[in-house]
Write an enzyme that holds these catalytic residues in place. Structure first.
Site, PDB file in Angstrom:
ATOM      1  N   ALA A 123       0.835  -1.201   0.000  1.00  0.00           N
ATOM      2  CA  ALA A 123       0.000   0.000   0.000  1.00  0.00           C
ATOM      3  C   ALA A 123       0.869   1.250   0.000  1.00  0.00           C
ATOM      4  O   ALA A 123       1.256   1.765   1.050  1.00  0.00           O
ATOM      5  CB  ALA A 123      -0.931  -0.010   1.210  1.00  0.00           C
ATOM      6  N   ILE A 156      -4.812  -0.554  -4.930  1.00  0.00           N
ATOM      7  CA  ILE A 156      -3.929  -1.487  -4.241  1.00  0.00           C
ATOM      8  C   ILE A 156      -4.240  -2.925  -4.685  1.00  0.00           C
ATOM      9  O   ILE A 156      -5.320  -3.462  -4.400  1.00  0.00           O
ATOM     10  CB  ILE A 156      -4.054  -1.344  -2.707  1.00  0.00           C
ATOM     11  N   GLN A 337      -3.843  -6.554 -34.980  1.00  0.00           N
ATOM     12  CA  GLN A 337      -3.813  -6.192 -36.404  1.00  0.00           C
ATOM     13  C   GLN A 337      -3.742  -7.421 -37.296  1.00  0.00           C
ATOM     14  O   GLN A 337      -4.437  -7.510 -38.316  1.00  0.00           O
ATOM     15  CB  GLN A 337      -2.623  -5.272 -36.664  1.00  0.00           C
ATOM     16  N   GLU A 364       4.290  -0.230 -10.987  1.00  0.00           N
ATOM     17  CA  GLU A 364       5.706  -0.362 -10.605  1.00  0.00           C
ATOM     18  C   GLU A 364       6.539   0.760 -11.228  1.00  0.00           C
ATOM     19  O   GLU A 364       7.725   0.593 -11.502  1.00  0.00           O
ATOM     20  CB  GLU A 364       6.275  -1.732 -11.015  1.00  0.00           C
TER      21      GLU A 364
END
Length: 388
Positions: A123, A156, A337, A364
């Site tokens: 957290a 979180i 695609q 991150e």
């Protein structure tokens, strides 16, 4: 201690079979239900996936960074929600304690995290604090033998299932920036801790996120990770360097799987009397994707080996995370695609993996944060060489 080559090869092969035989066939089920099947979670526990990075003395596998990357590349071939189920235990949910925790904290929490009996959650992010981790506003005020936490954490991962939160909170409001931030191991269910509603996301259904709210939440002083105030930001940075390599490995594995899907579809799909794989413009997409995936694999494994050797890989980890997350996004787009209209239809999985891959460029540390880290490191290096 690193695994011997034969054992490592067996581990990687076991994970590949698990992905092919158990995870990929159930991707649609997980996406449609937005839930992870209990039997799959138990199989992950049995395989030791929750404890990849946790030391053997605490019940984990104790893998090196390189070994962890190789395993994650295999698991990463399945839809990312599967990896997300155990990844917080392997990385940001356990490593703060594993790296900087007291002996008592390690003994109390790491065995449960390693077995998967406890789901860990990290957290850090807040409504107005994301990439600037040193600006945490959640507070932790010392009150006798306790700390009182107040604030809200946002987005979180695994919070709805977590039994333990690693929480970054400001213990010294007089110290601006990173120096006033501390890390706490907070158990789920303590008074004053509540959860927001689970968020509906673009992709990665089956991996759940929500707010974590602290309202005069009292935790014992022993919850302070490492027993020292003001070390939380440093702990977070140590954890994030490792986590970025883990994410880069997952991106690499997903790209390799998507390439298989892309080429496999093109070989079977016919237009103008021949397989569309014969069209040179599509072959260019195949070639670019394969070259980028191979480059990503090499970059991740090189950084992982250097980390195992004790080198500072902060810049290398950022390079790997940036390149791999951007790369898998390009590969996922090419896959849509190549599938043409089928790429927009859920049954073919291309659209799901396209949506799933998008998040890797955000969490991150966003691509832009990685660019900043890399640039600052290069500038510092140049100044050092110039004696400035």
């Amino acid at each position: 201690m690193p695994l011997d080559p034969e054992t490592r090869a067996q581990l990687v092969e076991t994970m590949r079979r698990f992905v092919d035989e158990r995870l990929i066939p159930r991707e649609a089920e997980v996406a449609d239900a937005d839930a992870m099947p209990a039997d799959i979670i138990q199989e992950m526990r049995d395989l030791g996936l929750f404890g990849l990075s946790i030391a053997e003395e605490y019940g984990g596998l104790g893998l090196t960074m390189e070994e962890e990357a190789l395993v994650v590349m295999e698991v990463g071939r399945a839809a990312p929600a599967f990896r997300s189920m155990f990844a917080t235990n392997v990385g940001i949910g356990s490593q703060g304690i594993a790296i900087d925790g007291t002996a008592e904290q390690k003994a109390k929490y790491l065995p449960g995290l390693a077995s998967g009996a406890i789901i860990g959650s990290f957290a850090l992010t807040e409504p107005e604090v994301g990439s600037d981790a040193g600006s945490v506003r959640t507070t932790a005020r010392r009150d006798g033998d306790h700390y009182v936490l107040n604030g809200t954490k946002r987005y979180i991962t695994n919070a709805p299932h977590a039994g333990l939160f690693t929480v970054m909170a400001r213990t010294d409001p007089a110290v601006k920036g990173a120096g006033g931030v501390s890390a706490f191991a907070v158990e789920a269910g303590v008074p004053g801790l509540s959860l927001g509603k689970p968020e509906r996301k673009m992709g990665q259904q089956g991996a759940h996120v929500c707010d974590v709210i602290f309202d005069n939440c009292r935790v014992p002083a022993e919850a302070l990770i490492g027993g020292r105030e003001g070390q939380g930001f440093k702990t977070a940075m140590k954890v994030l360097d490792k986590g970025r390599l883990h994410i880069a490995a997952a991106c690499t594995g997903l790209a390799e799987r998507i390439i298989d899907d892309m080429v496999g579809y093109a070989v079977g799909r016919r237009q103008f009397g021949k397989a569309i794989a014969e069209f040179q413009l599509l072959q260019g997409l195949f070639a670019d994707s394969k070259a980028e995936a191979l480059a990503s694999r090499a970059l991740v494994l090189d950084a992982a080996r250097r980390r195992d050797a004790g080198e500072d890989v902060a810049m290398a980890a950022s390079c790997a995370k940036m390149f791999a997350s951007e790369m898998v996004g390009r590969v996922a787009d090419r896959n849509v695609q190549v599938h043409g209209g089928a790429g927009y239809i859920r049954d073919y999985r291309a659209e799901q993996l396209f949506r799933d891959a998008r998040l890797f460029r955000i969490y991150e540390g966003t691509t832009q944060i990685q660019q900043t880290i890399i640039a600052k490191a290069l500038i510092a290096e140049a100044r050092g060489k110039a004696g400035l």
